[in-house]
Design a protein around this motif. Structure first.
Motif, PDB file in Angstrom:
ATOM      1  N   PRO A  46       0.838  -1.207   0.000  1.00 53.54           N
ATOM      2  CA  PRO A  46       0.000   0.000   0.000  1.00 53.54           C
ATOM      3  C   PRO A  46       0.872   1.256   0.000  1.00 53.54           C
ATOM      4  O   PRO A  46       2.039   1.200   0.403  1.00 53.54           O
ATOM      5  CB  PRO A  46      -0.789  -0.110   1.307  1.00 53.54           C
ATOM      6  N   LEU A  47       0.312   2.362  -0.419  1.00 52.93           N
ATOM      7  CA  LEU A  47       1.096   3.604  -0.508  1.00 52.93           C
ATOM      8  C   LEU A  47       1.608   4.034   0.865  1.00 52.93           C
ATOM      9  O   LEU A  47       2.799   4.301   1.032  1.00 52.93           O
ATOM     10  CB  LEU A  47       0.219   4.715  -1.106  1.00 52.93           C
ATOM     11  N   LEU A  48       0.714   4.109   1.829  1.00 51.74           N
ATOM     12  CA  LEU A  48       1.076   4.694   3.121  1.00 51.74           C
ATOM     13  C   LEU A  48       1.615   3.635   4.068  1.00 51.74           C
ATOM     14  O   LEU A  48       1.293   2.448   3.959  1.00 51.74           O
ATOM     15  CB  LEU A  48      -0.141   5.374   3.757  1.00 51.74           C
ATOM     16  N   ARG A  50       1.914   1.962   7.906  1.00 53.33           N
ATOM     17  CA  ARG A  50       0.901   1.625   8.908  1.00 53.33           C
ATOM     18  C   ARG A  50       1.523   1.789  10.289  1.00 53.33           C
ATOM     19  O   ARG A  50       2.619   1.274  10.539  1.00 53.33           O
ATOM     20  CB  ARG A  50       0.443   0.174   8.728  1.00 53.33           C
ATOM     21  N   TYR A 202      -6.595   7.105  12.081  1.00 47.01           N
ATOM     22  CA  TYR A 202      -5.913   6.944  10.811  1.00 47.01           C
ATOM     23  C   TYR A 202      -4.687   7.840  10.833  1.00 47.01           C
ATOM     24  O   TYR A 202      -4.692   8.906  11.461  1.00 47.01           O
ATOM     25  CB  TYR A 202      -6.818   7.352   9.642  1.00 47.01           C
ATOM     26  N   MET A 203      -3.650   7.440  10.136  1.00 48.42           N
ATOM     27  CA  MET A 203      -2.420   8.218  10.181  1.00 48.42           C
ATOM     28  C   MET A 203      -1.797   8.248   8.802  1.00 48.42           C
ATOM     29  O   MET A 203      -1.871   7.266   8.061  1.00 48.42           O
ATOM     30  CB  MET A 203      -1.479   7.574  11.200  1.00 48.42           C
ATOM     31  N   GLY A 212      -3.070  14.580   9.303  1.00 49.07           N
ATOM     32  CA  GLY A 212      -4.168  13.661   9.032  1.00 49.07           C
ATOM     33  C   GLY A 212      -4.725  12.999  10.285  1.00 49.07           C
ATOM     34  O   GLY A 212      -5.872  12.555  10.293  1.00 49.07           O
TER      35      GLY A 212
ATOM     36  N   ILE B  60      -8.103  11.707   6.591  1.00 47.76           N
ATOM     37  CA  ILE B  60      -7.397  11.054   5.491  1.00 47.76           C
ATOM     38  C   ILE B  60      -7.914   9.638   5.309  1.00 47.76           C
ATOM     39  O   ILE B  60      -8.418   9.021   6.248  1.00 47.76           O
ATOM     40  CB  ILE B  60      -5.863  10.999   5.698  1.00 47.76           C
ATOM     41  N   GLU B  62      -6.732   6.108   2.748  1.00 46.62           N
ATOM     42  CA  GLU B  62      -5.915   5.598   1.644  1.00 46.62           C
ATOM     43  C   GLU B  62      -6.814   5.025   0.560  1.00 46.62           C
ATOM     44  O   GLU B  62      -7.852   4.412   0.843  1.00 46.62           O
ATOM     45  CB  GLU B  62      -4.947   4.527   2.139  1.00 46.62           C
ATOM     46  N   SER B  65      -3.231   3.370  -4.810  1.00 47.14           N
ATOM     47  CA  SER B  65      -2.090   4.189  -5.235  1.00 47.14           C
ATOM     48  C   SER B  65      -2.233   5.654  -4.884  1.00 47.14           C
ATOM     49  O   SER B  65      -1.678   6.515  -5.565  1.00 47.14           O
ATOM     50  CB  SER B  65      -1.849   4.056  -6.747  1.00 47.14           C
ATOM     51  N   GLY B  66      -2.968   5.943  -3.852  1.00 46.85           N
ATOM     52  CA  GLY B  66      -3.125   7.352  -3.495  1.00 46.85           C
ATOM     53  C   GLY B  66      -3.764   7.529  -2.146  1.00 46.85           C
ATOM     54  O   GLY B  66      -3.977   6.571  -1.397  1.00 46.85           O
ATOM     55  N   MET B  67      -4.046   8.773  -1.806  1.00 45.23           N
ATOM     56  CA  MET B  67      -4.754   9.076  -0.573  1.00 45.23           C
ATOM     57  C   MET B  67      -5.652  10.277  -0.781  1.00 45.23           C
ATOM     58  O   MET B  67      -5.356  11.172  -1.584  1.00 45.23           O
ATOM     59  CB  MET B  67      -3.776   9.346   0.576  1.00 45.23           C
ATOM     60  N   ARG B 207     -16.211   8.279   4.082  1.00 46.84           N
ATOM     61  CA  ARG B 207     -15.181   7.971   5.073  1.00 46.84           C
ATOM     62  C   ARG B 207     -14.509   9.235   5.596  1.00 46.84           C
ATOM     63  O   ARG B 207     -13.908   9.208   6.658  1.00 46.84           O
ATOM     64  CB  ARG B 207     -14.148   7.017   4.464  1.00 46.84           C
ATOM     65  N   SER B 216      -4.292  12.586  -3.933  1.00 44.98           N
ATOM     66  CA  SER B 216      -2.885  12.788  -4.282  1.00 44.98           C
ATOM     67  C   SER B 216      -2.209  11.432  -4.397  1.00 44.98           C
ATOM     68  O   SER B 216      -2.826  10.403  -4.143  1.00 44.98           O
ATOM     69  CB  SER B 216      -2.185  13.641  -3.213  1.00 44.98           C
ATOM     70  N   GLY B 217      -0.934  11.458  -4.768  1.00 43.38           N
ATOM     71  CA  GLY B 217      -0.183  10.208  -4.881  1.00 43.38           C
ATOM     72  C   GLY B 217      -0.100   9.738  -6.323  1.00 43.38           C
ATOM     73  O   GLY B 217      -0.611  10.377  -7.241  1.00 43.38           O
TER      74      GLY B 217
END
Lengths: 252, 304
Positions: A46-48, A50, A202-203, A212, B60, B62, B65-67, B207, B216-217
């Motif tokens: 995933p992009l972010l 955890r 969420y972070m 965020g 935020i 997810e 491929s982005g957020m 959400r 973005s992303g």
């Protein structure tokens, strides 16, 4: 704060669907304090990153606790020994154990047990008598690893220990440290306004930049779970305004 | 031979082509692991005249491929920025542009006037593209007359470089680009986030508490490359490409598409050293291809 590619060195199951993963991360292991967390990223993945509370630390390794709740955690559980994850940490402000006290209750619900072994270690080092209070929905969801001078377990369905919530099961103490679903922490805040609680949000970045992980405060405005938190004095948080995301939440 | 990566963008001489994008770098004090030698410049978190609390959580989420984010331009207001941050910026070896916001054209102008001449403030990026505020923001950015009016209001109050950050939520970005160029902008940042939405299947509601957020992303990169290219074809002032840059190759796509420089944003959340990695990767590419400076990099910018 360190950024390191950390190989998986350990995996063990501690409850139904709940696992401990150990990573070799010497700099983080040597500096992390109870209640602090690491932000773990996978490539590809995933992009972010955890965020995970550090469960135990020592011998050049850190441990984190997780359930497969989404793509990121499922991917982490599929790691094999030697596979590498990117670990950023230690992050955040942990529990304050310098306050004058003789006894501490560590109160956790479900995955909220994550920061408690390290809290028990630091509390013992500070000379405190430690009561471990841990609850889950059912007996097989209780974390099998416990710490402390006294252990109290609770289940919502009464299948083990005290029948009812972990907040109801816990004794008073000079210090109360709590972690679990935000609904449980809101109940803890009612009983112990001065408790130190580690919140879930969420972070994004984990380092204070993205804003965020906003935590609504009773004095108004927001601050950052990743930087001013994740540990708060319970009465400082505006609980009705803080969403609870965890789908595995135990009832409060 | 080490290639020369310095560029001049909209009145600022930069030591490299990679800047930190607004809202992803705070006020420059929060990203301790970045090797700052590679940082060509920074655009601050967006600021209003007065303090703003920002939106309620969740802010935020997810997405593939982005957020999505809906922070709502939380910030301390211009007085606190001058007191707490500008003195730090003055000592830094790269320029800081302040991302300025307002609910009216005159508020933008007032913010610029307050910051004009403050040591540490090297220029402005006008934000007419934030999707996460009720008043102003993106609504100035999708009307050419409003976009020009905001740009003029700032231009009248400062001689510092004025960049304008464009929204992608328009049918023809070239129209907006030409309007703000005509109103005195020195450069364009293209583009801000795309408006998106994600639904919670437990709660049967969005959400994000703001309902929508800015995407973005990497998910937006090809869209952003296209829009930055369209903007670059429409104007003579430099365009700074922004949108989903994670690696040097991504930044080079924007440069080849006609951009003079780039901003890295969301990547910093994932990799605190992303800006240095992108910068170093560009240098490596230039050396490998035998380009001595960025002027030698071929650009695809047909003027038809």
């Amino acid at each position: 704060m360190f950024l390191t590619d950390a190989p998986l060195v350990e995996r063990r199951q501690v409850a139904r669907d709940m696992w401990v993963l150990g990573f070799a991360a010497p700099d983080i292991a040597a500096s992390v304090k109870a209640g602090q967390f690491v932000n773990i990223g996978m490539r590809p993945g995933p992009l972010l990153r955890r965020p995970f509370s550090v469960y135990r630390a020592g011998d050049d390794r850190i441990e984190v606790l997780l359930k497969a709740v989404g793509v990121g955690t499922a991917q982490m559980l599929a790691m094999r020994e030697g596979d590498v994850a990117s670990c950023l940490g230690p992050l955040g402000r942990g529990f304050d154990l310098t306050l004058s006290a003789k006894t501490v209750s560590l109160v956790s619900g479900g995955l909220g047990v994550a920061p408690m072994p390290l809290a028990a270690r630091d509390a013992r080092a500070a000379g405190l008598q430690v009561t471990w209070v841990h609850g889950a929905r059912t007996a097989d969801e209780l974390c099998s690893e416990t710490e402390g001078d006294e252990v109290i377990l609770a289940t919502d369905d009464g299948s083990a220990g005290f029948a009812g919530t972990v907040v109801a099961a816990a004794p008073d103490a000079d210090l109360v440290l709590a972690c679990g679903p935000n609904r449980m922490l809101a109940a803890a805040a009612q009983r112990w306004p001065q408790a130190q609680v580690a919140v879930e949000t969420y972070m994004g970045c984990g380092t204070g930049v993205c804003l965020g992980c906003a935590v609504p405060l009773t004095r108004g405005g927001y601050d950052r779970a990743c930087t001013e938190g994740p540990v708060y004095v319970a009465s400082d948080v505006d609980w009705p305004a803080l969403p609870s995301h965890l789908s595995y939440a135990v009832s409060a | 031979m080490t290639p020369d990566l310095s560029v001049e963008v909209g009145g600022l001489k930069l030591r490299g082509p990679v800047l930190a994008a607004s809202g992803t770098f705070g006020y420059g004090t929060e990203v301790p692991l970045l090797e700052r030698r590679a940082l060509a410049g920074m655009v601050s978190k967006g600021i209003f005249l007065k303090p703003r609390a920002g939106t309620a959580p969740s802010r935020i989420v997810e997405t593939p491929s982005g957020m999505l984010n809906a922070i709502g331009l939380q910030g301390p207001g211009v007085d606190a920025l001058i007191r707490d941050y500008a003195p730090k910026w003055e000592a830094w070896d790269f320029p800081v542009l302040v991302n300025i916001n307002g609910e009216s054209a005159s508020e933008y102008g007032e913010v610029a006037a307050r910051l004009d001449g403050v040591p540490g403030v090297a220029g402005f990026e006008i934000n007419i593209s934030c999707p996460n505020v009720e008043q102003g923001g993106m609504y100035f950015g999708n009307d050419p007359r409003a976009a020009a009016a905001v740009t003029e209001a700032v231009r009248r109050r400062t001689k510092l470089p004025v960049w304008v950050k464009l929204t992608p939520m328009v049918s023809d970005i070239g129209v907006i680009a030409r309007a703000v160029e005509g109103a005195g902008a020195d450069a364009l940042s293209a583009v801000n986030t795309f408006v998106g939405m994600s639904m919670d299947l437990h709660a049967y509601q969005p959400r994000l508490s703001f309902r929508t957020g800015g995407l973005s992303g990497p998910a937006i990169r090809p869209l952003a490359v296209h829009l930055a290219h369209q903007a670059a074809r429409a104007v003579d002032i430099p365009v700074v490409g922004v949108g989903g840059i994670m690696r040097a190759e991504d930044a080079l796509e924007f440069l080849v598409a006609g951009c003079r420089a780039v901003q890295v944003g969301t990547a910093t959340f994932v990799n605190p050293n992303a800006i240095a990695d992108v910068h170093d990767g560009i240098a490596e590419f230039m050396a490998r291809k035998g380009f001595a400076s960025l002027d030698e990099l071929p650009r695809y910018l047909p003027r038809d």
